[in-house]
Motif scaffolding. Structure first.
Motif, PDB file in Angstrom:
ATOM      1  N   PHE A  26       0.830  -1.206   0.000  1.00  0.00           N
ATOM      2  CA  PHE A  26       0.000   0.000   0.000  1.00  0.00           C
ATOM      3  C   PHE A  26       0.865   1.256   0.000  1.00  0.00           C
ATOM      4  O   PHE A  26       0.579   2.225  -0.709  1.00  0.00           O
ATOM      5  CB  PHE A  26      -0.922   0.006   1.224  1.00  0.00           C
ATOM      6  N   MET A  29       2.452   1.701  -3.445  1.00  0.00           N
ATOM      7  CA  MET A  29       1.485   2.190  -4.423  1.00  0.00           C
ATOM      8  C   MET A  29       1.287   3.699  -4.294  1.00  0.00           C
ATOM      9  O   MET A  29       1.238   4.419  -5.288  1.00  0.00           O
ATOM     10  CB  MET A  29       0.149   1.465  -4.243  1.00  0.00           C
ATOM     11  N   ASP A  32       4.000   5.691  -5.794  1.00  0.00           N
ATOM     12  CA  ASP A  32       4.209   5.406  -7.218  1.00  0.00           C
ATOM     13  C   ASP A  32       5.399   4.483  -7.461  1.00  0.00           C
ATOM     14  O   ASP A  32       6.017   4.522  -8.533  1.00  0.00           O
ATOM     15  CB  ASP A  32       4.384   6.706  -8.021  1.00  0.00           C
ATOM     16  N   ARG A  35       2.802  -0.506  -9.413  1.00  0.00           N
ATOM     17  CA  ARG A  35       1.684  -0.254 -10.317  1.00  0.00           C
ATOM     18  C   ARG A  35       0.771  -1.477 -10.374  1.00  0.00           C
ATOM     19  O   ARG A  35       1.208  -2.589 -10.657  1.00  0.00           O
ATOM     20  CB  ARG A  35       2.198   0.068 -11.715  1.00  0.00           C
ATOM     21  N   ASN A  36      -0.495  -1.243 -10.103  1.00  0.00           N
ATOM     22  CA  ASN A  36      -1.512  -2.286 -10.205  1.00  0.00           C
ATOM     23  C   ASN A  36      -2.099  -2.259 -11.614  1.00  0.00           C
ATOM     24  O   ASN A  36      -2.443  -1.200 -12.125  1.00  0.00           O
ATOM     25  CB  ASN A  36      -2.605  -2.023  -9.164  1.00  0.00           C
ATOM     26  N   ASP A 242      -7.639   0.882  -1.382  1.00  0.00           N
ATOM     27  CA  ASP A 242      -6.335   0.372  -1.812  1.00  0.00           C
ATOM     28  C   ASP A 242      -5.923   1.044  -3.116  1.00  0.00           C
ATOM     29  O   ASP A 242      -4.807   1.501  -3.268  1.00  0.00           O
ATOM     30  CB  ASP A 242      -6.334  -1.154  -1.935  1.00  0.00           C
ATOM     31  N   GLU A 243      -6.859   1.131  -4.086  1.00  0.00           N
ATOM     32  CA  GLU A 243      -6.581   1.821  -5.344  1.00  0.00           C
ATOM     33  C   GLU A 243      -7.850   2.513  -5.821  1.00  0.00           C
ATOM     34  O   GLU A 243      -8.904   1.894  -5.928  1.00  0.00           O
ATOM     35  CB  GLU A 243      -6.081   0.853  -6.410  1.00  0.00           C
ATOM     36  N   GLN A 246      -9.792   1.084  -9.022  1.00  0.00           N
ATOM     37  CA  GLN A 246     -10.613  -0.097  -8.743  1.00  0.00           C
ATOM     38  C   GLN A 246     -11.809   0.243  -7.867  1.00  0.00           C
ATOM     39  O   GLN A 246     -12.896  -0.308  -8.033  1.00  0.00           O
ATOM     40  CB  GLN A 246      -9.766  -1.195  -8.085  1.00  0.00           C
ATOM     41  N   SER A 247     -11.616   1.141  -6.929  1.00  0.00           N
ATOM     42  CA  SER A 247     -12.689   1.524  -6.022  1.00  0.00           C
ATOM     43  C   SER A 247     -13.895   2.046  -6.782  1.00  0.00           C
ATOM     44  O   SER A 247     -15.037   1.682  -6.488  1.00  0.00           O
ATOM     45  CB  SER A 247     -12.179   2.581  -5.032  1.00  0.00           C
ATOM     46  N   GLN A 269      -6.124   7.156  -1.051  1.00  0.00           N
ATOM     47  CA  GLN A 269      -5.354   5.911  -0.951  1.00  0.00           C
ATOM     48  C   GLN A 269      -4.894   5.695   0.485  1.00  0.00           C
ATOM     49  O   GLN A 269      -4.301   6.598   1.102  1.00  0.00           O
ATOM     50  CB  GLN A 269      -4.132   5.952  -1.867  1.00  0.00           C
ATOM     51  N   VAL A 295      -6.281  -5.553  -4.557  1.00  0.00           N
ATOM     52  CA  VAL A 295      -5.356  -5.332  -5.671  1.00  0.00           C
ATOM     53  C   VAL A 295      -4.425  -6.525  -5.855  1.00  0.00           C
ATOM     54  O   VAL A 295      -4.030  -7.190  -4.897  1.00  0.00           O
ATOM     55  CB  VAL A 295      -4.540  -4.038  -5.468  1.00  0.00           C
TER      56      VAL A 295
END
Length: 321
Positions: A26, A29, A32, A35-36, A242-243, A246-247, A269, A295
């Motif tokens: 986490f 991410m 940076d 990368r997911n 988390d991202e 995606q959320s 995040q 993720v």
């Protein structure tokens, strides 16, 4: 290529190791450094199953790969297998060659529980005493065990669509020396922390079920259309995830974005709180909500840790691939 079978995972990965791996991911991410990749997750039109791929690349940990798997809702009754089935594949980031194949079933449960417990560590009130569980299936037991390590909880309350499954989480509470009480959904107002871990496509937890100061970890929504909580609750809460991508697409926030209860720029995040670039909770009355979408980088982190341990203990299987 190395293989670490599912049967070996329980002797290799601990809750503590999973927590550390997920917390670091986490943080990476949010900086940076990792990368997911976009999730592929679809109904396959057979056995009511959902199947897909989650992957990514962690530059900090030099971990590249994907998890393939999904949810087969009839596995337990038909085949005496858990409903979640998955396998993690790791690749050498320098060459692209296949590096390892790791059983992903237990790892999925451990990393999902680790994600919610990381959110509890960083967002729940320090004086949280009552934890509420919405969901009582296989993953709920992992969720509760991990969560109980983050605060000095004094009581567990629970609700499930199928009440006959509540003894699953009552057993965990009893093992921890805590009282357990089955409640109706309005009874969740007693909880200081609530974890939702269902596969529902309609909300069960409503805004008026939640008291000021509560932290909620929404861990079941990871597919378009799924929903565990009322969108008005996300409108009341400070939302972490988390991202963000995606959320808003497959997580709990997807519905709140659609009905304008929430804006993408309002979602934070969790890694920023871990890194110290966001203050997290700002008052004892603030409702915080973690949208845990799951993720792929979480899976890769715990799988890479397992491979290292398997090699160290001499129990990995090497094949010429």
């Amino acid at each position: 290529m190395l293989i670490v079978p599912e049967r070996e995972i329980a002797n290799l990965m601990t809750r503590e190791a999973a927590f550390d791996a997920v917390e670091k991911v986490f943080a990476a991410m949010a900086s940076d450094d990792a990368r997911n990749f976009p999730v592929v997750r679809e109904a396959i039109g057979h056995e009511d199953a959902l199947y897909g791929f989650k992957g990514g690349f962690d530059r900090a940990g030099l971990t590249l790969g994907l998890k393939a798997g999904g949810y087969w809702p009839h596995n337990l009754e038909k085949h005496e297998l858990i409903n979640h089935q998955s396998t993690v594949f790791l690749f050498d980031p320098d060459t692209g060659r296949a590096k390892a194949m790791v059983g992903g079933n237990l790892l999925t449960a451990l990393r999902t529980a680790a994600a919610s417990s990381v959110s509890i560590k960083h967002l729940a009130r320090e004086d949280a005493k009552v934890i509420g569980m919405i969901g009582a299936g296989h993953q709920a037991t992992f969720q509760l065990r991990a969560a109980l390590e983050q605060r000095r909880f004094e009581k567990v309350i629970g609700w499930n669509y199928h009440p006959e499954m509540l003894p699953n989480i009552e057993k965990v509470a009893t093992e921890a020396g805590l009282p357990f009480e089955a409640v109706d959904l309005p009874g969740m107002a007693e909880a200081d922390v609530i974890i939702t871990i269902t596969s529902a496509f309609a909300p069960s937890l409503m805004a008026d079920h939640v008291s000021p100061g509560t932290h909620i970890a929404c861990m079941g929504t990871d597919t378009k259309g799924k929903q565990e909580v009322e969108t008005a609750l996300l409108g009341r809460a400070t939302v972490f995830t988390d991202e963000v991508a995606q959320s808003i697409s497959i997580g709990e926030a997807q519905h709140a974005i659609q009905d304008l209860s929430l804006r993408p720029e309002d979602i934070i995040q969790l890694g920023r709180v871990i890194n110290g670039s966001h203050e997290g909770r700002t008052s004892d009355d603030e409702i915080t909500l973690f949208d845990g979408t799951g993720v792929g980088l979480q899976d890769l982190a715990v799988a890479a840790a397992v491979v290292d341990l398997a090699v160290e203990k001499g129990i990995s299987i090497e094949v010429d691939f």
